[in-house]
Design an enzyme around this catalytic site. Structure first.
Site, PDB file in Angstrom:
ATOM      1  N   ARG A 234       0.850  -1.189   0.000  1.00  0.00           N
ATOM      2  CA  ARG A 234       0.000   0.000   0.000  1.00  0.00           C
ATOM      3  C   ARG A 234       0.890   1.245   0.000  1.00  0.00           C
ATOM      4  NH1 ARG A 234      -3.633  -2.632  -1.528  1.00  0.00           N
ATOM      5  NH2 ARG A 234      -5.717  -2.890  -0.673  1.00  0.00           N
ATOM      6  N   ASP A 258       4.275  -0.341  -7.054  1.00  0.00           N
ATOM      7  CA  ASP A 258       2.989  -0.651  -7.675  1.00  0.00           C
ATOM      8  C   ASP A 258       1.880   0.112  -6.972  1.00  0.00           C
ATOM      9  OD1 ASP A 258       1.293  -2.110  -9.494  1.00  0.00           O
ATOM     10  OD2 ASP A 258       0.595  -3.237  -7.750  1.00  0.00           O
ATOM     11  N   GLU A 263      -2.458   7.577  -4.863  1.00  0.00           N
ATOM     12  CA  GLU A 263      -2.604   6.936  -6.173  1.00  0.00           C
ATOM     13  C   GLU A 263      -4.018   7.091  -6.749  1.00  0.00           C
ATOM     14  OE1 GLU A 263      -1.582   2.888  -5.287  1.00  0.00           O
ATOM     15  OE2 GLU A 263      -3.640   2.363  -4.779  1.00  0.00           O
ATOM     16  N   HIS A 294      -1.012   0.032  -9.607  1.00  0.00           N
ATOM     17  CA  HIS A 294      -1.697  -0.898  -8.683  1.00  0.00           C
ATOM     18  C   HIS A 294      -2.269  -2.091  -9.463  1.00  0.00           C
ATOM     19  CE1 HIS A 294      -3.744  -1.043  -4.521  1.00  0.00           C
ATOM     20  NE2 HIS A 294      -3.649  -2.268  -5.019  1.00  0.00           N
TER      21      HIS A 294
HETATM   22  P1  NAD Z   1      -1.953 -10.934   5.421  1.00  0.00           P
HETATM   23  O1  NAD Z   1      -2.921 -10.367   6.392  1.00  0.00           O
HETATM   24  O2  NAD Z   1      -2.030 -12.378   5.065  1.00  0.00           O
HETATM   25  O3  NAD Z   1      -0.455 -10.641   5.923  1.00  0.00           O
HETATM   26  C1  NAD Z   1      -0.017  -9.405   6.373  1.00  0.00           C
HETATM   27  C2  NAD Z   1       1.103  -9.663   7.379  1.00  0.00           C
HETATM   28  O4  NAD Z   1       1.728  -8.412   7.694  1.00  0.00           O
HETATM   29  C3  NAD Z   1       0.622 -10.260   8.704  1.00  0.00           C
HETATM   30  O5  NAD Z   1       1.360 -11.447   8.967  1.00  0.00           O
HETATM   31  C4  NAD Z   1       0.916  -9.174   9.745  1.00  0.00           C
HETATM   32  O6  NAD Z   1       1.289  -9.680  11.006  1.00  0.00           O
HETATM   33  C5  NAD Z   1       2.076  -8.446   9.071  1.00  0.00           C
HETATM   34  N1  NAD Z   1       2.303  -7.074   9.530  1.00  0.00           N
HETATM   35  C6  NAD Z   1       1.410  -6.071   9.705  1.00  0.00           C
HETATM   36  N2  NAD Z   1       2.055  -4.944  10.065  1.00  0.00           N
HETATM   37  C7  NAD Z   1       3.382  -5.250  10.123  1.00  0.00           C
HETATM   38  C8  NAD Z   1       4.550  -4.497  10.425  1.00  0.00           C
HETATM   39  N3  NAD Z   1       4.495  -3.204  10.748  1.00  0.00           N
HETATM   40  N4  NAD Z   1       5.732  -5.126  10.390  1.00  0.00           N
HETATM   41  C9  NAD Z   1       5.809  -6.454  10.068  1.00  0.00           C
HETATM   42  N5  NAD Z   1       4.741  -7.210   9.761  1.00  0.00           N
HETATM   43  C10 NAD Z   1       3.539  -6.607   9.793  1.00  0.00           C
HETATM   44  O7  NAD Z   1      -2.094 -10.031   4.110  1.00  0.00           O
HETATM   45  P2  NAD Z   1      -1.708 -10.433   2.617  1.00  0.00           P
HETATM   46  O8  NAD Z   1      -2.834 -11.168   1.982  1.00  0.00           O
HETATM   47  O9  NAD Z   1      -0.366 -11.052   2.621  1.00  0.00           O
HETATM   48  O10 NAD Z   1      -1.660  -8.991   1.936  1.00  0.00           O
HETATM   49  C11 NAD Z   1      -0.737  -8.005   2.333  1.00  0.00           C
HETATM   50  C12 NAD Z   1      -1.103  -6.677   1.733  1.00  0.00           C
HETATM   51  O11 NAD Z   1      -0.843  -6.682   0.334  1.00  0.00           O
HETATM   52  C13 NAD Z   1      -2.603  -6.335   1.785  1.00  0.00           C
HETATM   53  O12 NAD Z   1      -2.993  -5.858   3.052  1.00  0.00           O
HETATM   54  C14 NAD Z   1      -2.723  -5.286   0.731  1.00  0.00           C
HETATM   55  O13 NAD Z   1      -2.462  -4.020   1.308  1.00  0.00           O
HETATM   56  C15 NAD Z   1      -1.606  -5.634  -0.250  1.00  0.00           C
HETATM   57  N6  NAD Z   1      -2.158  -6.076  -1.552  1.00  0.00           N
HETATM   58  C16 NAD Z   1      -1.762  -5.427  -2.674  1.00  0.00           C
HETATM   59  C17 NAD Z   1      -2.261  -5.800  -3.922  1.00  0.00           C
HETATM   60  C18 NAD Z   1      -1.830  -5.133  -5.224  1.00  0.00           C
HETATM   61  O14 NAD Z   1      -2.486  -5.320  -6.243  1.00  0.00           O
HETATM   62  N7  NAD Z   1      -0.756  -4.375  -5.240  1.00  0.00           N
HETATM   63  C19 NAD Z   1      -3.188  -6.846  -3.998  1.00  0.00           C
HETATM   64  C20 NAD Z   1      -3.560  -7.509  -2.821  1.00  0.00           C
HETATM   65  C21 NAD Z   1      -3.052  -7.116  -1.596  1.00  0.00           C
END
Ligand code: NAD
Length: 328
Positions: A234, A258, A263, A294
């Protein structure tokens, strides 16, 4: 029962039609996003599925949804940062997201961006535009020789770790809640230690206020001067002003973004100089930066899963009043 689907793409339409037929729903669709201008298209629908390119910030959208008879929303995205919880409560709207759909879609894109930066693709393209095919200054690096730092080892972080591990990289990870018995990476106990050692820092945490500018001036000063940053998570997780400074002063070697702060001003639109972001303009000038709109999630496999999961949530809401992916 009628469902309104916003932001539908050509490849998603047959998926939605088939699902609706099998599950006996009437659907209305539009390619347009859900905005205050398009919200009245939902009149008469019981529930709405939409794709979230910009946050739904305006109270008027929630109010109109309620007035139009809508009770349930489902965002075809993993993030929940685009919905206003207070307005959902105020207008008695229940909402769901799609927490997991295709971690590989994002992981493969993080790997793609990494490879492009390691082989100096933006520099190469700028040279080519000027008719230069000179090799000097374009020497690349091979992934197996590098240490990749995964920040956030959830679904996407772990899928990314798997890919880098398979290519022979040393993979290190940091998470507030480390998982047990992960063979593809070695956990570090604090983020600073990971940042200091990684040649590639790949971000995979969600955005919430505690993660605002997690990557900031101090973090960039800890990174190796030949390290690169990959952000497919994000935008606001990275302090863009501090990143630009770190790139300009050579504190870090490159960045692939990305997702970017602000954005919503440009993603899925034609560039408009009047609303464009000054940070974006600056980043686009740099030959060690990749900016993409994105798009990491945007694969055939992911969009099919997103559509089916979103419609399933609406079905759960309408038949039981609850959804397994409910976010409020
Ligand atoms: P998830 O919930 O499975 O995993 C997120 C992990 O981050 C968790 O294990 C959590 O403990 C950890 N975390 C949170 N804050 C932290 C910090 N400050 N330091 C270290 N670890 C921390 O989520 P996911 O399915 O893996 O997705 C992650 C993120 O990817 C989503 O929240 C979304 O923002 C992003 N995403 C982007 C796209 C894209 O198209 N670019 C698409 C889908 C998701």
């Amino acid at each position: 029962m009628k469902l309104m689907i916003y932001g539908i793409g050509k490849k998603e339409l047959p998926v939605a039609r088939e699902w609706a037929q099998n599950n006996h729903y009437q659907i209305e669709v539009t390619e347009q996003e859900l905005t205050s201008e398009t919200v009245d298209l939902a009149k008469g629908a019981d529930a709405v599925s939409f794709q979230q390119m910009r946050p739904l910030k305006e109270e008027a959208i929630y109010q109109s949804l309620k007035e139009n008879g809508v009770r349930y929303l489902s965002t075809r995205s993993a993030g929940i940062d685009g919905l206003n919880q207070n307005f959902l409560t105020k207008y008695q709207l229940k909402a769901a997201n799609v927490p997991v759909y295709s971690p590989r879609a994002i992981a493969e894109y993080a790997l793609t961006l990494t490879m492009m930066l390691l082989r100096n693709q933006p520099k190469l393209e700028k040279r080519r535009e000027n008719g230069s095919f000179v090799l000097d200054g374009l020497i690349g690096r091979e992934i197996h020789a590098l240490t990749v730092g995964i920040v956030g080892t959830g679904h996407i972080g772990l899928a990314t770790a798997e890919l880098f591990h398979a290519l022979g990289a040393r993979v290190i990870g940091y998470d507030h809640y480390p998982k047990e018995e992960i063979e593809t990476l070695t956990y570090y106990n604090n983020l600073e230690e990971l940042i200091k050692e990684a040649d590639v820092v790949s971000l995979h945490t969600p955005y919430f206020p505690e993660n605002h500018h997690l990557m900031n001036e101090k973090m960039f000063s800890l990174m190796k001067s030949d390290a690169i940053l990959i952000n497919t998570a994000r935008g606001p997780i990275v302090d863009t002003q501090a990143l630009i400074h770190a790139l300009q002063t050579g504190e870090i070697a490159g960045a692939a973004l990305d997702t970017l702060e602000n954005e919503e001003r440009f993603v899925n639109k034609m560039a408009d100089k009047r609303v464009a972001d000054p940070h974006l303009e600056e980043l686009l000038q740099m030959d060690n930066v990749i900016v993409s709109p994105h798009i990491a999630f945007y694969t055939l496999q992911a969009s099919k899963k997103l559509m089916e999961a979103s419609l399933k949530s609406l079905d759960e809401f309408l038949t039981t009043g609850r959804s397994a992916s409910q976010i409020n």
